[in-house]
Design a protein around this motif. Sequence first.
Motif, PDB file in Angstrom:
ATOM      1  N   GLU A 143       9.849  11.108  14.522  1.00 19.71           N
ATOM      2  CA  GLU A 143       8.818  11.175  13.481  1.00 19.71           C
ATOM      3  C   GLU A 143       8.695   9.849  12.743  1.00 19.71           C
ATOM      4  N   THR A 144       9.811   9.189  12.475  1.00 22.29           N
ATOM      5  CA  THR A 144       9.759   7.936  11.705  1.00 22.29           C
ATOM      6  C   THR A 144       9.334   6.755  12.570  1.00 22.29           C
ATOM      7  N   THR A 145       9.813   6.691  13.808  1.00 20.30           N
ATOM      8  CA  THR A 145       9.431   5.553  14.650  1.00 20.30           C
ATOM      9  C   THR A 145       7.962   5.624  15.059  1.00 20.30           C
ATOM     10  N   LYS A 146       7.436   6.826  15.246  1.00 15.71           N
ATOM     11  CA  LYS A 146       6.021   6.894  15.611  1.00 15.71           C
ATOM     12  C   LYS A 146       5.125   6.552  14.425  1.00 15.71           C
ATOM     13  N   ARG A 147       5.709   6.565  13.212  1.00 10.48           N
ATOM     14  CA  ARG A 147       4.960   6.172  12.017  1.00 10.48           C
ATOM     15  C   ARG A 147       5.191   4.714  11.641  1.00 10.48           C
ATOM     16  N   GLY A 148       5.909   3.991  12.492  1.00 15.82           N
ATOM     17  CA  GLY A 148       6.041   2.555  12.273  1.00 15.82           C
ATOM     18  C   GLY A 148       7.428   2.037  11.996  1.00 15.82           C
ATOM     19  N   ALA A 149       8.438   2.903  11.885  1.00 18.65           N
ATOM     20  CA  ALA A 149       9.792   2.423  11.640  1.00 18.65           C
ATOM     21  C   ALA A 149      10.309   1.644  12.843  1.00 18.65           C
ATOM     22  N   VAL A 150      11.081   0.603  12.584  1.00 16.57           N
ATOM     23  CA  VAL A 150      11.714  -0.181  13.637  1.00 16.57           C
ATOM     24  C   VAL A 150      13.055   0.466  13.986  1.00 16.57           C
TER      25      VAL A 150
END
Length: 385
Positions: free
Chosen positions: A121-128
């Motif tokens: 959920e976080t990486t698909k929202r832009g987290a590295v």
Amino acid sequence: MNNTDLTNVTNFNYSGEKIFDQAQDFLPINGTDYVELYVGNAKQAAHFYKTAFGFQELAYCGLETGVRDRVSYVLVQDKIRLVLTTPFDPDGDIAHHIRKHGDGVKVIALWVDDAIKAYEETTKRGAVSYMEPHTTIDEFGQVVRAGIHTYGETVHVFVERKDYNGAFLPGYEKWETEYKPSHVGLKYIDHMVGNVELGAMNKWSQFYADVMGFANLVTFDDKDISTEYTALMSKVMTNGNGRIKFPINEPAMGKKKSQVEEYLDFYHGPGCQHIAVATDDIVFTISEMRKRGVDFLYVPGSYYDTVKDRVGIIEEDLNELKRWGIMVDRDEEGYLLQIFTKPVEDRPTLFFEIIQRKGAKSFGKGNFQALFESIEAEQARRGTL
């Protein structure tokens, strides 16, 4: 392991607007799982936190457990877990972190029910990505962990431990010694503050909103947090259940160098400025910590002349609070008591806040003036104001 029982928390900000419902629920977080510090000598740091802060030994990994590149000591007090890690390799990432930053927070680990989903959920929202999901197993069960980068070199690790009954994590063994100093009444992590460079506060508060689904609980500008000489700005971000609160600070223009700028100079970049830990009896906690050698910021006696007018009726003896240097503030929900240590290492970087909430959900805005003047006095002694 819950951070704190929030069943009685009213989900409103300080102007009466409902706030926690603004946080999105795609990333449910149960609480802070652990905080890992990279330090120059983990064995000595563990002794300090046991002696001065009342932590107890919990788990260990190192050469004796088959780990060849580092050693980690895990300490516990109620719902707080600290991991102190020192490298053996002088050229590795951990050693580089310590050379650049000194002792400091590397990992803010978050306890979740599904680490893989949290990562996705976080990486698909832009987290590295910092750590792709992986599972470790031993005779006590399994733990799933994954991680993402946040400000500076700080990272968040998602920890899923519902199928694990060991002391800490697979690869660690139970750690026991004969030296067991008593606790000082610390309960859980109330909030953790990040210092970022000028102009980056909005970027990182937006990161927590967009990537992690947090909401902005309260904003302080340079009129709220300023003295004659220095100022800073802050946005407090919270997750949906209010168990995780991350104030993000940046410096503001002033006549002299602010505490945030001093931190950034000595830490050599953004990082965790302080860890606020809660207690149910702050007088007991601070009296114990002072006996054990913990240094706290000085609060001038004149501060207490106006406390009753500003705060109203409180349960505590004001003379006792004055004796120990404990500050008081009130908001619409109640009042709080708080005090700040001096930096706990030689660089003027990481420090701790001890806080007791008597209903208040705020962060001691009424104490900012006295607090910042105390910090500036320390900066002047160091020649960095």
